[in-house]
Design an enzyme around this catalytic site. Structure first.
Site, PDB file in Angstrom:
ATOM      1  CD  GLU A  70      21.485  33.096  37.363  1.00  0.00           C
ATOM      2  OE1 GLU A  70      22.557  32.893  36.754  1.00  0.00           O
ATOM      3  OE2 GLU A  70      21.399  33.170  38.587  1.00  0.00           O
ATOM      4  CE  LYS A 127      26.678  28.759  29.085  1.00  0.00           C
ATOM      5  NZ  LYS A 127      27.700  29.471  28.359  1.00  0.00           N
ATOM      6  CG  ASP A 136      28.467  34.284  23.955  1.00  0.00           C
ATOM      7  OD1 ASP A 136      29.361  33.669  24.578  1.00  0.00           O
ATOM      8  OD2 ASP A 136      28.283  34.167  22.734  1.00  0.00           O
ATOM      9  CE1 TYR A 182      28.676  33.244  36.602  1.00  0.00           C
ATOM     10  CE2 TYR A 182      27.988  34.794  34.915  1.00  0.00           C
ATOM     11  CZ  TYR A 182      28.887  33.866  35.383  1.00  0.00           C
ATOM     12  OH  TYR A 182      29.989  33.553  34.646  1.00  0.00           O
ATOM     13  CE  LYS A 196      26.829  26.281  25.648  1.00  0.00           C
ATOM     14  NZ  LYS A 196      27.995  26.174  24.871  1.00  0.00           N
ATOM     15  CB  CYS A 215      52.053  39.833  -1.099  1.00  0.00           C
ATOM     16  SG  CYS A 215      50.594  40.743  -1.598  1.00  0.00           S
ATOM     17  CB  CYS A 240      52.869  42.773  -4.927  1.00  0.00           C
ATOM     18  SG  CYS A 240      53.366  42.630  -3.208  1.00  0.00           S
ATOM     19  CB  CYS A 270      51.719  42.463   1.794  1.00  0.00           C
ATOM     20  SG  CYS A 270      52.722  43.079   0.434  1.00  0.00           S
ATOM     21  CB  CYS A 291      51.439  45.589  -1.965  1.00  0.00           C
ATOM     22  SG  CYS A 291      50.207  44.346  -2.344  1.00  0.00           S
TER      23      CYS A 291
HETATM   24  S1  IVH Z   1      27.038  29.999  36.709  1.00  0.00           S
HETATM   25  C1  IVH Z   1      29.569  26.194  37.967  1.00  0.00           C
HETATM   26  N1  IVH Z   1      25.512  31.678  35.457  1.00  0.00           N
HETATM   27  O1  IVH Z   1      28.920  30.109  31.255  1.00  0.00           O
HETATM   28  C2  IVH Z   1      29.327  27.184  36.906  1.00  0.00           C
HETATM   29  N2  IVH Z   1      27.504  30.976  34.357  1.00  0.00           N
HETATM   30  O2  IVH Z   1      29.564  27.459  30.211  1.00  0.00           O
HETATM   31  C3  IVH Z   1      28.974  28.492  37.492  1.00  0.00           C
HETATM   32  N3  IVH Z   1      27.865  32.035  32.188  1.00  0.00           N
HETATM   33  O3  IVH Z   1      32.112  29.876  32.660  1.00  0.00           O
HETATM   34  C4  IVH Z   1      28.645  29.447  36.429  1.00  0.00           C
HETATM   35  N4  IVH Z   1      26.055  33.285  32.199  1.00  0.00           N
HETATM   36  O4  IVH Z   1      31.274  32.172  31.918  1.00  0.00           O
HETATM   37  C5  IVH Z   1      26.645  30.961  35.402  1.00  0.00           C
HETATM   38  N5  IVH Z   1      24.049  33.212  34.512  1.00  0.00           N
HETATM   39  C6  IVH Z   1      25.185  32.502  34.448  1.00  0.00           C
HETATM   40  C7  IVH Z   1      26.059  32.564  33.340  1.00  0.00           C
HETATM   41  C8  IVH Z   1      27.220  31.786  33.342  1.00  0.00           C
HETATM   42  C9  IVH Z   1      27.139  32.946  31.517  1.00  0.00           C
HETATM   43  C10 IVH Z   1      29.113  31.442  31.634  1.00  0.00           C
HETATM   44  C11 IVH Z   1      30.278  31.422  32.572  1.00  0.00           C
HETATM   45  C12 IVH Z   1      30.723  29.981  32.627  1.00  0.00           C
HETATM   46  C13 IVH Z   1      30.159  29.433  31.378  1.00  0.00           C
HETATM   47  C14 IVH Z   1      29.960  27.940  31.459  1.00  0.00           C
END
Ligand code: IVH
Length: 667
Positions: free
Chosen positions: A113, A115, A117, A226, A314, A408, A411, A426, A431
């Site tokens: 999947e 990840k 952010d 997820y 990552k 500041c 000023c 400030c 100012c």
């Molecule tokens: S599964 C046991 N799936 O990544 C962990 N996490 O670095 C279960 N995150 O805290 C999490 N996308 O906030 C999972 N497709 C995804 C994700 C995901 C983002 C985040 C989540 C987690 C963090 C861990």
């Protein structure tokens, strides 16, 4: 009769839930926004007429009326663990070897999947109703953010009964802010003189941790599911199937998910997304690889903090190393002091970076950045360059910790921490540093739009004492300007003319230009639409202001207080005395664009993008963000980019700014 109304209400609620599902989960809306709004308005009216039929799970009840004092804590029934990381393909292979060994030769497959952010959230549904939502916190217990999460339209308040609904179902997923919403939010914050968020993740986290859910509701957060936490009856036997069940229950699942038979497929998919990730309209910081079968997940188990059956790949962040020359402290137009690092110029992701905001002094302390330090910079979510790490081993021996200014820098007046304790301001209303920023804003394109009155000139005007407030601008003469650096007679005359021309700018521009906290261009237009003159606005009480549609209590208070300040009133009187006479608001509502969808792109002369979009809605049209067959017009300014290409390829009518102004009757 009441029985009929009850049925109709139930029908409308189910209809709306179904359309939410079509829109947020399947991405296949069946009706237009207008039709949706009509259903919603009918439901609201019926519920108002029959308040005893109102229930908390109604789609009209997402936003609660009163801010919380503080967040309660919620203990997670099943802990929210973190994940181990892999940074290279080899590390993914090493993970796969551990999995193979742990499963002692059995067959297995993976689900991969994106990840996302954002921030992790746990939703608890009981008998299909959303009862609580909590942040991850320390993994064992998090904050109760139910009121805020209820405002996220992608999260169903009631699960759809397309599938079997377990009595207890905890759904875990990521709340995030789409890039477009992030840029819009920061644009508005900048206009309103508020600090901007460094990246979409911070913006999402900040928006979810607001005590006032009404503000969260305006933040446009989104969600992908997820994982599960506690479930009374298992949804499925493997992760892939459970994602399919989520969808059936009305929970959005990211479409870019893959089932992979072996680690080679996993690695291919991960590397592929490292290349493609910029195409998404939200940010991802990697990929998540999960062993598919739940029984195999269970047998692999977890180490102290992370499961053995999943790993986060990552993406390598685009980084560069450089040296901090000096650290400046800048005073913003609302008086906030911001530390900024001046860097040895370095290439990063296609641009030369020379400066990086350190955001605030807490952040500066956390990183312990010092002048002379070698630092790693990164583009925060590919957008704003920032310092992410200091290399202490390369620090010059005499580098001293940066001292938080007690005065500041401009000023020398006292400074103070603001309510939240993060920002230092400030406290001197006069100012000069702050005055320069306020004047730059006043003259800026989105406000009084005074051509030829640029930053360098404004700085000189303040330093020479020629300008001490907004009104002084209108008292300038060519004689006074000639003699300033790079000011010949001709250019001086141009400046004076541009300043004089701005006297009759529309009222909303003057309101915006004052730099009242929380009032940017869009709110200024709303205010100007309601009051016949600046006098009328100045005399309005807080109550009257907050009655205005789209003006919240925070804005109302801010405007009211601004005009109660004698100094501010003095400046406005002086502006009037100097001949500033704003044109009566031109943005009365009309229906010149009724039923039309307009996409705005590129840099315009008379508007910021938000202002143009607002002008579209004021004329009865709809402003959309992307071009499709449903778009009626594209309003294109300078450097329009791919939206213009798309419009041309679809044969959609493209308007320039003049044509647009004529169309909405403002020319
Ligand atoms: S599964 C046991 N799936 O990544 C962990 N996490 O670095 C279960 N995150 O805290 C999490 N996308 O906030 C999972 N497709 C995804 C994700 C995901 C983002 C985040 C989540 C987690 C963090 C861990």
């Amino acid at each position: 009769m009441v029985e009929d109304i009850k049925k109709r209400i139930e029908r409308l609620r189910n209809e709306i839930r179904r359309h939410d599902y079509l829109y947020y989960v399947l991405n296949q809306p069946e009706i237009s926004d207008r039709q949706y709004d009509k259903l919603f308005a009918e439901l609201k009216a019926l519920e108002q007429a029959e308040p005893h039929l109102l229930t908390g799970d109604s789609p009209t009840q997402r936003v609660s009326g009163r801010p919380l004092e503080a967040f309660a804590s919620i203990r997670h029934a099943v802990a929210m663990l973190s994940m181990d990381n892999a940074l290279t393909g080899d590390e993914l292979r090493a993970f796969d070897e551990r999995v193979a060994k742990g499963l002692a030769g059995g067959d297995y497959d993976y689900v991969v999947e994106l990840k996302i952010d954002g921030l992790a959230i746990s939703l608890r549904y009981e008998d299909g109703l959303l009862v609580t939502a909590a942040t991850r916190g320390d993994g064992e217990a998090g904050d109760d953010v139910t009121a805020n999460v209820r405002t996220i339209k992608a999260i169903p308040l009631v699960l759809l009964s397309n599938g079997k609904i377990p009595g207890v179902l905890e759904v875990r997923g990521e709340v995030y802010m789409p890039e477009k919403s992030f840029l819009e939010l920061n644009g508005l914050r900048e206009e309103a003189g508020e600090p901007v968020f460094a990246n979409p993740r911070n913006a999402a986290a900040g928006s979810l941790k607001l005590l006032d859910a009404r503000i969260t509701a305006a933040r446009n957060l989104a969600f992908f599911a997820y994982a599960t936490g506690e479930v009374s009856v298992p949804l499925a036997q493997n992760h892939w199937q459970s994602l399919a069940q989520f969808r059936k229950l009305g929970l959005p699942v990211n479409p870019n998910t893959k089932k992979a038979d072996n680690i080679d497929q996993v690695i291919d998919f991960c590397l592929g997304w490292a290349e493609k990730k910029e195409k998404l309209d939200y940010q991802i910081d990697g990929m998540v690889v999960k062993v598919n079968r739940f029984d195999q997940q269970d047998s692999l188990g977890a180490t102290g903090r992370a499961p053995r059956w999943c790993i986060a790949y990552k993406f390598p962040a685009e980084q560069a190393e450089t040296i901090v020359g000096t650290i400046d402290v800048q005073v913003g137009k609302s008086g906030i002091l911001t530390p900024v690092a001046n860097l040895a110029p370095v290439q990063l992701a296609g641009t030369t970076v020379k400066r990086a905001s350190l955001h605030n002094f807490d952040e500066l302390n956390r990183l312990d950045v010092r002048e002379g330090d070698t630092v790693i910079i990164e583009k925060a979510g590919e957008i704003i360059p920032q310092v992410v790490q200091v290399k202490p081993e390369l620090r010059p021996a005499d580098a001293k910790p940066f001292e938080i200014p007690k005065k500041c820098p401009d000023c020398r007046a006292e400074v103070a921490r603001d309510e939240a304790g993060v920002y230092i301001r400030c406290m001197n209303p006069n100012c000069p540093g702050r005055l320069k920023e306020r004047l730059k804003y006043f003259a800026g394109r989105g406000q009084m739009d005074i051509e030829n009155l640029g930053s360098a000139l404004i700085e000189q005007l303040v330093e020479t004492g020629l300008v001490k407030n907004f009104a002084d601008l209108y008292k300038l003469t060519s004689d006074k300007l000639v003699g300033l650096e790079r000011m010949a007679e001709k250019s001086a005359a141009n400046v004076i003319k541009a300043i004089a021309d701005s006297k009759t700018q529309p009222l909303w521009r003057l309101i915006a230009a004052l730099g009242i906290r929380h009032i940017g261009g869009q709110s200024a237009q709303i205010l100007a639409g309601h009051f016949a003159s600046l006098d009328a606005l100045m005399d309005a009480d807080e109550e009257a202001l907050s009655q205005i549609d789209q003006v919240g209590p925070i804005m109302a208070k801010s405007v009211y207080e601004y005009f109660r300040n004698p100094e501010n009133r003095g400046v406005i009187n002086a502006l009037t005395a100097a001949g500033v006479k704003p044109r009566r608001s031109e943005n009365r509502r009309s229906d010149k664009l009724a039923g039309k969808t307009v996409v705005v792109t590129g840099t315009l002369e008379n508007f910021t993008r938000q202002q143009a979009e607002y002008a579209v809605t004021q004329a009865g049209g709809k402003a959309a963000s992307s071009v499709s067959k449903k778009t009626d017009f594209v309003l294109a300014g300078a450097n329009p980019g791919s939206k213009l290409d798309k419009a041309l390829s679809l044969g959609i009518k493209v308007l320039n700014e003049k044509e647009f102004l004529r169309l909405i009757g403002r020319e």
